[in-house]
Write a protein that holds these residues in place. Sequence first.
Motif, short mmCIF file in Angstrom:
data_model
loop_
_atom_site.label_atom_id
_atom_site.label_comp_id
_atom_site.label_asym_id
_atom_site.label_seq_id
_atom_site.Cartn_x
_atom_site.Cartn_y
_atom_site.Cartn_z
N ASP A 168 -15.31 -18.26 -17.44
CA ASP A 168 -15.88 -18.30 -18.78
C ASP A 168 -17.36 -17.95 -18.67
O ASP A 168 -18.11 -18.66 -18.00
N TYR B 8 -1.31 -13.95 -12.73
CA TYR B 8 -2.53 -14.03 -13.53
C TYR B 8 -3.22 -15.35 -13.26
O TYR B 8 -2.61 -16.41 -13.43
N ARG C 73 -13.15 -21.95 -16.16
CA ARG C 73 -12.13 -20.89 -16.16
C ARG C 73 -11.39 -20.91 -17.49
O ARG C 73 -10.99 -21.96 -17.97
N ARG C 74 -11.22 -19.73 -18.06
CA ARG C 74 -10.46 -19.62 -19.30
C ARG C 74 -9.21 -18.78 -19.04
O ARG C 74 -9.15 -18.00 -18.09
N TRP C 75 -8.23 -18.97 -19.91
CA TRP C 75 -6.94 -18.30 -19.75
C TRP C 75 -6.63 -17.49 -20.99
O TRP C 75 -6.70 -18.00 -22.11
N ASP C 76 -6.26 -16.25 -20.79
CA ASP C 76 -5.75 -15.40 -21.87
C ASP C 76 -4.25 -15.60 -21.93
O ASP C 76 -3.55 -15.30 -20.94
N PRO C 77 -3.70 -16.10 -23.04
CA PRO C 77 -2.26 -16.36 -23.07
C PRO C 77 -1.41 -15.09 -23.07
O PRO C 77 -0.21 -15.15 -22.77
N THR C 78 -1.99 -13.95 -23.37
CA THR C 78 -1.19 -12.72 -23.54
C THR C 78 -0.37 -12.35 -22.31
O THR C 78 0.85 -12.14 -22.43
N GLY D 143 -6.38 -16.30 -14.54
CA GLY D 143 -7.46 -16.61 -15.45
C GLY D 143 -8.72 -15.83 -15.13
O GLY D 143 -8.71 -14.90 -14.30
N GLU D 144 -9.82 -16.22 -15.76
CA GLU D 144 -11.09 -15.53 -15.55
C GLU D 144 -12.23 -16.50 -15.81
O GLU D 144 -12.07 -17.47 -16.56
#
Length: 206
Positions: free
Chosen positions: A93, A88, A19-24, A90-91
């Motif tokens: 990878d 949020y 899982r990756r995280w977009d900090p925005t 994450g999503e």
Amino acid sequence: MPPRERAQALLIDLDGVLRRWDPTPMIAVEVAYGLEPAALLETSMSWDIYRPAVAGEITDAEWMGLVSSRLPIDPDRAAEAVAKWQDYRGEPDPDALAFVREVRAAGRKVGLATNATDRLRPDLAALGLADEVDVVISSWEQRLHKPAPEFFARACELIGYPPKQVLFIDDDDRVVRGARAAGLSAYRWSGPEHVAYLRKALDLPE
């Protein structure tokens, strides 16, 4: 010294790997509530509240309550900020997920081995990852957290192979060292550029 035998199973970390995280979106919440960028993340990772959250001693909701109580804003706004921050999740990878699928297609077992709270399984379902691994080893459920040697022993037991036949992938050097000390082959994930090496470590077909 004889060569190390090839791994027959894979254990993989969640955050920072599968899982990756977009900090925005997370920073947007902090800005909206007058907090410094990364204030929520840094507060949540304070060891005195993070450790019990992943060791199965408190729930995710209790952990977030402690985070809220430490924010330097009005308590009601703090609770609201934490709730919006947690919206949020994450999503997946795509590179790590593609590798997991390749490993399973080759007949190898894959286990998710992660420090997590009781929110892990709902997150996996929401992200579409629940059926992408053969077994989930959660620190919250096991009451053991990485990099404790007991965590790795339990993870190997649950995936059904001795440590010397298990490859472990994580994005944290300290955890990778802990896995190696527990007898597993371990590799620090920094992206897909070394997938060819990982294929060889698992003796996957070309």
